[in-house]
Scaffold this active site. Structure first.
Site, PDB file in Angstrom:
ATOM      1  N   HIS A 105       0.847  -1.202   0.000  1.00 38.08           N
ATOM      2  CA  HIS A 105       0.000   0.000   0.000  1.00 38.08           C
ATOM      3  C   HIS A 105       0.874   1.240   0.000  1.00 38.08           C
ATOM      4  CE1 HIS A 105      -3.682  -2.157   0.388  1.00 38.08           C
ATOM      5  NE2 HIS A 105      -3.226  -2.821   1.413  1.00 38.08           N
ATOM      6  N   HIS A 121       0.086 -10.980   1.124  1.00 36.44           N
ATOM      7  CA  HIS A 121      -1.164 -11.319   1.820  1.00 36.44           C
ATOM      8  C   HIS A 121      -1.705 -12.706   1.456  1.00 36.44           C
ATOM      9  CE1 HIS A 121      -1.514  -7.321   3.263  1.00 36.44           C
ATOM     10  NE2 HIS A 121      -1.910  -6.765   2.150  1.00 36.44           N
ATOM     11  N   CYS A 133       3.707 -14.358   1.917  1.00 38.51           N
ATOM     12  CA  CYS A 133       4.639 -14.436   3.046  1.00 38.51           C
ATOM     13  C   CYS A 133       4.576 -15.849   3.648  1.00 38.51           C
ATOM     14  CB  CYS A 133       4.244 -13.401   4.104  1.00 38.51           C
ATOM     15  SG  CYS A 133       5.226 -13.542   5.595  1.00 38.51           S
ATOM     16  N   GLU A 153      -5.694 -10.637   3.307  1.00 40.56           N
ATOM     17  CA  GLU A 153      -5.087 -11.805   3.983  1.00 40.56           C
ATOM     18  C   GLU A 153      -6.175 -12.698   4.584  1.00 40.56           C
ATOM     19  OE1 GLU A 153      -2.075 -11.030   7.101  1.00 40.56           O
ATOM     20  OE2 GLU A 153      -2.956 -12.756   8.133  1.00 40.56           O
ATOM     21  N   THR A 159      -2.432 -12.102  10.780  1.00 38.99           N
ATOM     22  CA  THR A 159      -1.070 -11.978  11.329  1.00 38.99           C
ATOM     23  C   THR A 159      -0.800 -10.636  12.011  1.00 38.99           C
ATOM     24  OG1 THR A 159      -0.279 -11.244   9.172  1.00 38.99           O
ATOM     25  CG2 THR A 159      -0.003 -13.575   9.677  1.00 38.99           C
ATOM     26  N   CYS A 216       2.057 -12.277  13.787  1.00 40.92           N
ATOM     27  CA  CYS A 216       3.460 -12.070  13.416  1.00 40.92           C
ATOM     28  C   CYS A 216       4.015 -10.971  14.308  1.00 40.92           C
ATOM     29  CB  CYS A 216       3.516 -11.641  11.958  1.00 40.92           C
ATOM     30  SG  CYS A 216       5.099 -10.971  11.495  1.00 40.92           S
ATOM     31  N   ASN A 240      -1.256  -0.101   9.243  1.00 35.37           N
ATOM     32  CA  ASN A 240      -0.210  -0.246  10.268  1.00 35.37           C
ATOM     33  C   ASN A 240       0.518   1.080  10.500  1.00 35.37           C
ATOM     34  OD1 ASN A 240       2.786  -0.550   9.195  1.00 35.37           O
ATOM     35  ND2 ASN A 240       1.443  -1.417   7.636  1.00 35.37           N
ATOM     36  N   SER A 248       4.876  -0.728   4.815  1.00 34.80           N
ATOM     37  CA  SER A 248       4.828  -0.597   3.354  1.00 34.80           C
ATOM     38  C   SER A 248       5.628   0.606   2.862  1.00 34.80           C
ATOM     39  CB  SER A 248       3.365  -0.486   2.911  1.00 34.80           C
ATOM     40  OG  SER A 248       2.695   0.481   3.683  1.00 34.80           O
TER      41      SER A 248
HETATM   42 FE1  F3S Z   1       4.650 -11.618   6.821  1.00 32.40          FE
HETATM   43 FE2  F3S Z   1       4.568 -10.580   9.213  1.00 32.40          FE
HETATM   44 FE3  F3S Z   1       5.061  -9.040   7.177  1.00 32.40          FE
HETATM   45  S1  F3S Z   1       3.200 -12.110   8.376  1.00 32.40           S
HETATM   46  S2  F3S Z   1       3.960  -9.967   5.472  1.00 32.40           S
HETATM   47  S3  F3S Z   1       6.359 -10.714   7.922  1.00 32.40           S
HETATM   48  S4  F3S Z   1       3.798  -8.526   8.923  1.00 32.40           S
END
Ligand code: F3S
Length: 283
Positions: free
Chosen positions: A41, A73, A95, A125, A161, A189, A219, A261
């Site tokens: 993005h 995603h 990912c 995602e 995530t 994540c 984010n 991003s």
């Molecule tokens: Fe993967 Fe975590 Fe980035 S799931 S896309 S490393 S925020």
């Protein structure tokens, strides 16, 4: 003026990997290359990809031939099937941590659990994970929706995530009261949590805190929120063009963080702008 960079900022591992995949594919494909949705993005990155001859398309229907790159995603299996049916070459930039969530959701489904996905229903995602989880999977985006679910014998739960762990724990607690057996995977994540913690740590030490990220990057907005809680002189900007000299009046230390991003080139231009402002003030 001293510039402090947060310990963790900018592209996460999954986004770095996806961008590299696009760059490499653009050079080697020898045919039209598309990404399914923007690779990140960020308008600057999308423009860089266009310079490489890679265009973002919103659906497989919009691509007639060539290579399609799946972004970090991920996508539902039906999307991959549609691409194969059209004879497109697929390069999977999903990912690896998202692939793991997709696999866990599928395994829960196959083992007879009522699959619950905690996340935002419209987020690509989550749409992808729901596709892998198969029929009957439900998405809940908050505690109230979890509390409203009917009882099931066995519930299996995974999370988007980028969710916040404390919120996910509340949802898990609610689901515990809805079944005889609960299996919950922690699929959050820690790249997001690490970036937020590092941003707050930096924001606490500086006079002015800058968060670099576009308004449509959730984010980045969240980073700005957590920084503003500890430092009221927090500003979110998309690029160096959004900076205003008046923000830095009397500031000795300026902190910088960036959303997942935001490319390094954008961050470098902000640092150059600040350095220039500082040097002009010394003349
Ligand atoms: Fe993967 Fe975590 Fe980035 S799931 S896309 S490393 S925020």
């Amino acid at each position: 003026m001293e510039i402090l960079l947060a310990k963790e900022y900018g592209f996460c591992f999954g986004v770095k990997r996806a961008v590299k995949t696009v760059e490499e594919t653009a050079v080697t494909a020898g045919e039209p290359v598309y990404t399914l949705g923007p690779i990140v993005h960020n308008d600057e990155v999308v423009a860089q990809m266009q310079n490489l001859g890679v265009w973002a398309k919103n659906a497989i229907d919009e691509i007639d031939a060539g290579t399609v790159i799946i972004r970090a995603h991920g996508v539902p299996p039906e999307t991959l099937d549609a691409a194969r049916d059209k004879g497109l070459r697929i390069v999977d930039g999903t990912c690896p941590l998202v692939i793991k969530v997709q696999q866990l959701a599928r395994a829960l489904h196959d083992e007879g659990y009522q699959v619950v996905i905690y996340g935002k229903p419209q987020h690509p995602e989550v749409v992808g994970i729901a596709g892998w989880a198969g029929e009957g999977a439900v998405i809940v985006q908050n505690l109230d929706e979890a509390l409203a679910l009917p009882r099931s014998k066995k519930i299996g739960v995974v999370s988007q995530t980028t969710s916040i762990l404390a919120d996910y724990q509340q949802v898990i607690g609610a689901l515990m009261g809805k079944c005889q057996e609960l299996r919950a995977h922690n699929t959050i994540c820690n790249a997001t949590a690490q970036r937020q913690a590092a941003a707050v740590e930096t924001a606490q030490q500086v006079d002015v805190m800058l968060v670099i990220g576009e308004a449509h990057s959730s984010n980045s907005r969240r980073l700005a929120e957590v920084c503003a809680q500890v430092n009221p002189r927090t500003y979110r900007i998309a690029t160096a063009e959004g900076l205003e000299a008046a923000w830095f009046a009397g500031a000795e230390k300026v902190g910088i963080t960036a959303g997942a991003s935001t490319p390094d080139t954008t961050i470098e231009r902000v640092i150059a702008w600040l350095t220039n402002l500082h040097e002009s003030a010394l003349i």
